[in-house]
Design a protein around this motif. Structure first.
Motif, PDB file in Angstrom:
ATOM      1  N   ASN A 183      19.476  16.621  38.848  1.00  0.00           N
ATOM      2  CA  ASN A 183      20.091  17.566  37.918  1.00  0.00           C
ATOM      3  C   ASN A 183      19.002  18.489  37.380  1.00  0.00           C
ATOM      4  O   ASN A 183      17.965  18.019  36.884  1.00  0.00           O
ATOM      5  CB  ASN A 183      20.785  16.831  36.766  1.00  0.00           C
ATOM      6  N   SER A 230      23.080  21.570  39.899  1.00  0.00           N
ATOM      7  CA  SER A 230      22.472  20.852  41.018  1.00  0.00           C
ATOM      8  C   SER A 230      22.758  21.613  42.299  1.00  0.00           C
ATOM      9  O   SER A 230      23.688  22.432  42.368  1.00  0.00           O
ATOM     10  CB  SER A 230      22.998  19.421  41.116  1.00  0.00           C
ATOM     11  N   PHE A 231      21.942  21.335  43.325  1.00  0.00           N
ATOM     12  CA  PHE A 231      22.120  21.963  44.623  1.00  0.00           C
ATOM     13  C   PHE A 231      22.822  20.994  45.569  1.00  0.00           C
ATOM     14  O   PHE A 231      22.645  19.769  45.456  1.00  0.00           O
ATOM     15  CB  PHE A 231      20.770  22.372  45.215  1.00  0.00           C
ATOM     16  N   PRO A 232      23.601  21.500  46.515  1.00  0.00           N
ATOM     17  CA  PRO A 232      24.251  20.616  47.487  1.00  0.00           C
ATOM     18  C   PRO A 232      23.221  19.793  48.268  1.00  0.00           C
ATOM     19  O   PRO A 232      22.228  20.333  48.760  1.00  0.00           O
ATOM     20  CB  PRO A 232      24.986  21.600  48.414  1.00  0.00           C
ATOM     21  N   TYR A 234      14.850  31.933  45.286  1.00  0.00           N
ATOM     22  CA  TYR A 234      14.058  31.217  46.284  1.00  0.00           C
ATOM     23  C   TYR A 234      13.843  32.093  47.518  1.00  0.00           C
ATOM     24  O   TYR A 234      12.826  31.967  48.204  1.00  0.00           O
ATOM     25  CB  TYR A 234      14.748  29.914  46.678  1.00  0.00           C
ATOM     26  N   ASP A 272      21.177  17.681  46.986  1.00  0.00           N
ATOM     27  CA  ASP A 272      20.056  17.313  46.117  1.00  0.00           C
ATOM     28  C   ASP A 272      20.610  16.515  44.940  1.00  0.00           C
ATOM     29  O   ASP A 272      21.378  17.047  44.135  1.00  0.00           O
ATOM     30  CB  ASP A 272      19.339  18.565  45.610  1.00  0.00           C
ATOM     31  N   THR A 327      19.022  30.051  43.770  1.00  0.00           N
ATOM     32  CA  THR A 327      18.917  30.116  45.229  1.00  0.00           C
ATOM     33  C   THR A 327      18.510  31.504  45.684  1.00  0.00           C
ATOM     34  O   THR A 327      17.704  31.668  46.611  1.00  0.00           O
ATOM     35  CB  THR A 327      20.260  29.728  45.869  1.00  0.00           C
ATOM     36  N   GLU A 372      12.414  25.945  35.092  1.00  0.00           N
ATOM     37  CA  GLU A 372      13.315  24.976  35.722  1.00  0.00           C
ATOM     38  C   GLU A 372      12.733  23.573  35.574  1.00  0.00           C
ATOM     39  O   GLU A 372      11.579  23.333  35.921  1.00  0.00           O
ATOM     40  CB  GLU A 372      13.471  25.289  37.209  1.00  0.00           C
ATOM     41  N   SER A 377      27.536  26.550  35.916  1.00  0.00           N
ATOM     42  CA  SER A 377      26.570  25.839  36.755  1.00  0.00           C
ATOM     43  C   SER A 377      26.496  26.450  38.146  1.00  0.00           C
ATOM     44  O   SER A 377      25.414  26.557  38.737  1.00  0.00           O
ATOM     45  CB  SER A 377      26.950  24.362  36.859  1.00  0.00           C
ATOM     46  N   MET A 378      27.633  26.877  38.675  1.00  0.00           N
ATOM     47  CA  MET A 378      27.639  27.518  39.982  1.00  0.00           C
ATOM     48  C   MET A 378      26.892  28.847  39.938  1.00  0.00           C
ATOM     49  O   MET A 378      26.167  29.202  40.874  1.00  0.00           O
ATOM     50  CB  MET A 378      29.081  27.734  40.443  1.00  0.00           C
ATOM     51  N   ALA A 407      23.125  28.009  39.841  1.00  0.00           N
ATOM     52  CA  ALA A 407      22.647  27.557  41.145  1.00  0.00           C
ATOM     53  C   ALA A 407      22.542  28.718  42.120  1.00  0.00           C
ATOM     54  O   ALA A 407      21.576  28.818  42.894  1.00  0.00           O
ATOM     55  CB  ALA A 407      23.585  26.481  41.694  1.00  0.00           C
ATOM     56  N   SER A 408      23.510  29.630  42.086  1.00  0.00           N
ATOM     57  CA  SER A 408      23.472  30.791  42.974  1.00  0.00           C
ATOM     58  C   SER A 408      22.305  31.706  42.633  1.00  0.00           C
ATOM     59  O   SER A 408      21.612  32.209  43.526  1.00  0.00           O
ATOM     60  CB  SER A 408      24.791  31.559  42.868  1.00  0.00           C
TER      61      SER A 408
END
Length: 473
Positions: free
Chosen positions: A72, A65-67, A194, A69, A191, A383, A183-184, A187-188
């Motif tokens: 999941n 998950s993103f901070p 993006y 948001d 990001t 995703e 998970s980190m 997410a990285s």
């Protein structure tokens, strides 16, 4: 087998195929090897995109998950691994190519890369990777400032490729290896991609121009066939017939399907062709080139504007096929247009040897960009929001708008420019039509007879479409 025993026709076929790929003649061996590697990487990625679309989402996945948001997000582990691999490969190509260009190009690419690398290393639990990266870039900039005018940056691309590959792998392993959780890492990585989305959107703008080029290519091919068989009077009659029947067909399809997004654009743009041809005729400038131009544009417009109007309508050719058969993957349009871009725009862009960006730099920069774009499309297509199974990032609407707007507001001026300055791209090279057309017997029929038959046939066929429209309204 000696060259003299090769069939001339086969040689011609191979020659036409070779025109769709980057010409490797005159390039250093290192650039040739990297070009081949670039093609293999892109085609492999495109196949992977289709493969995962067919397989679906029933694969081992990781959730993150993103901070800020609450959702999941799930991402298949295989997709994440492939994305990491080609994230590295894409940036190695970009950095190697930028290093062969002028300093302003290289420093711009390096700034974006350092930002992305800091984002990945930022997931580490230790401050050592971040400090190490800062020291590396500071030392590297000092060395580059002292050596950027030397031939080292242009003459050893394979050495740069291997060096950047080692540097990126080192920092990726260092940052990822000290990360707290998988998970980190996921997410990285997402990001980071993006950030690449901007490049992807620009790429879709060029794909909008590619759909125009595809239409022009089809129109030119059909017109060349017509010119090889038909003398000028028959060619004029055929052009008039197509110009008049085209709007009638589109209008009938529009009224029958009630789908304004698909047909309306082609309808409103087919009428100027009729008016333009009438104006040229009245100005007594109607000749073989004019007839061939309007014939080619009439053939090209349905192909080009079908894709554009579908994008405005929020759908594409793939979604139509998917609805009809249920077997075509929805990313087929992207894969097809990217392949077409490789065979068209990519060859054109990399065929220029500029002062700021030499040809070798252009080749590597182009492949690096395409690799990152296709990797991004692979990532976002897989995703999913865990709770709803929907796409985590729906950029399809934005991509559709950019694709359609580029096709209209860039594509139409581009086609006008081709007609004005590069007409051979629209109707073919005049040197290919020095010999008489094959159906010379048509010259025995008076031109006014052929034109009259064309007008009558067009009117009858248009009336038939109206009758069909009335019966099925």
């Amino acid at each position: 087998m000696s060259n003299s025993t090769i069939n001339p026709q086969s040689r011609s076929i191979f020659g036409r195929l070779a025109e769709n790929f980057i010409d490797l003649r005159g390039l250093p061996l290192s650039i040739k090897l990297l070009t081949i590697g670039g093609y293999l990487s892109v085609f492999f990625l495109l196949l992977i995109v289709l493969l995962f679309e067919i397989i679906g989402d029933d694969l081992p996945s990781i959730q993150f998950s993103f901070p800020g948001d609450p959702r999941n997000i799930s991402l298949p582990l295989a997709v994440m691994a492939i994305a990491v691999l080609f994230f590295i490969v894409g940036w190695v190509y970009l950095l190697t190519g930028a290093g062969m260009a002028k300093a302003r190009v290289f420093l711009s690419v390096l700034a974006l890369f350092s930002f992305q690398l800091f984002m990945i290393v930022g997931v580490s639990q230790s401050v050592f990777p971040i400090a190490g990266e800062f020291i590396f870039f500071l030392a590297f900039l000092i060395v580059y400032a002292l050596t950027y005018r030397t031939k080292f940056w242009r003459n050893f691309p394979l050495l740069h490729f291997g060096g950047w590959l080692g540097v990126i792998l080192f920092f990726m392993i260092l940052g990822v290896g000290t990360a707290m959780t998988d998970s980190m890492i996921a997410a990285s990585l997402v990001t980071n991609f993006y950030v690449i989305m901007l490049i992807t959107l620009i790429f879709w703008v060029f794909l909008g121009l590619d759909i125009m080029n595809l239409g022009i290519t089809i129109g030119r091919s059909l017109t060349i066939i017509a010119r090889r068989f038909l003398p000028f009077p028959a060619l004029s009659a055929l052009t008039v017939f197509i110009l008049l029947v085209h709007p009638a067909i589109v209008l009938s399809a529009l009224m029958l399907t009630k789908n304004w997004g698909w047909w309306f654009v082609d309808l409103i743009l087919s009428m100027p062709l009729v008016l333009g041809a009438s104006f040229v005729w009245l100005m007594h400038r109607w000749n073989t080139a004019a007839a061939a131009t309007f014939l080619s544009l009439s053939f090209a417009s349905p192909v080009a504007f079908l894709g554009v109007s579908m994008a405005f309508n929020g759908s594409d050719v793939v979604e139509l096929l998917l609805a009809l058969t249920g077997i075509f993957p929805p990313l087929l349009l992207f894969v097809s247009l990217t392949t077409y871009n490789l065979m068209g725009t990519g060859v054109t862009f990399t065929g220029v040897d500029g002062r700021v960006m030499p040809r070798g730099a252009r080749i590597l920069l182009y492949f690096g960009t395409v690799i990152l774009v296709v990797t991004f499309m692979l990532l976002i297509s897989r995703e999913r929001v865990v709770e709803t199974k929907e796409l985590a990032l729906d950029v399809q609407g934005l991509i559709n708008d950019l694709f359609a707007l580029s096709g209209l507001f860039l594509g139409i001026p581009y086609v006008i420019w081709l007609v004005w300055k590069r007409r051979e791209k629209v109707i073919g090279d005049e040197k290919a039509f020095t010999s008489p057309p094959r159906w010379t017997w048509l010259e025995r029929i008076p031109a006014w007879v052929l034109l009259t038959l064309s007008l009558i046939t067009a009117c009858l066929l248009s009336c038939s479409f109206v009758a069909v429209l009335y019966l099925f309204r």
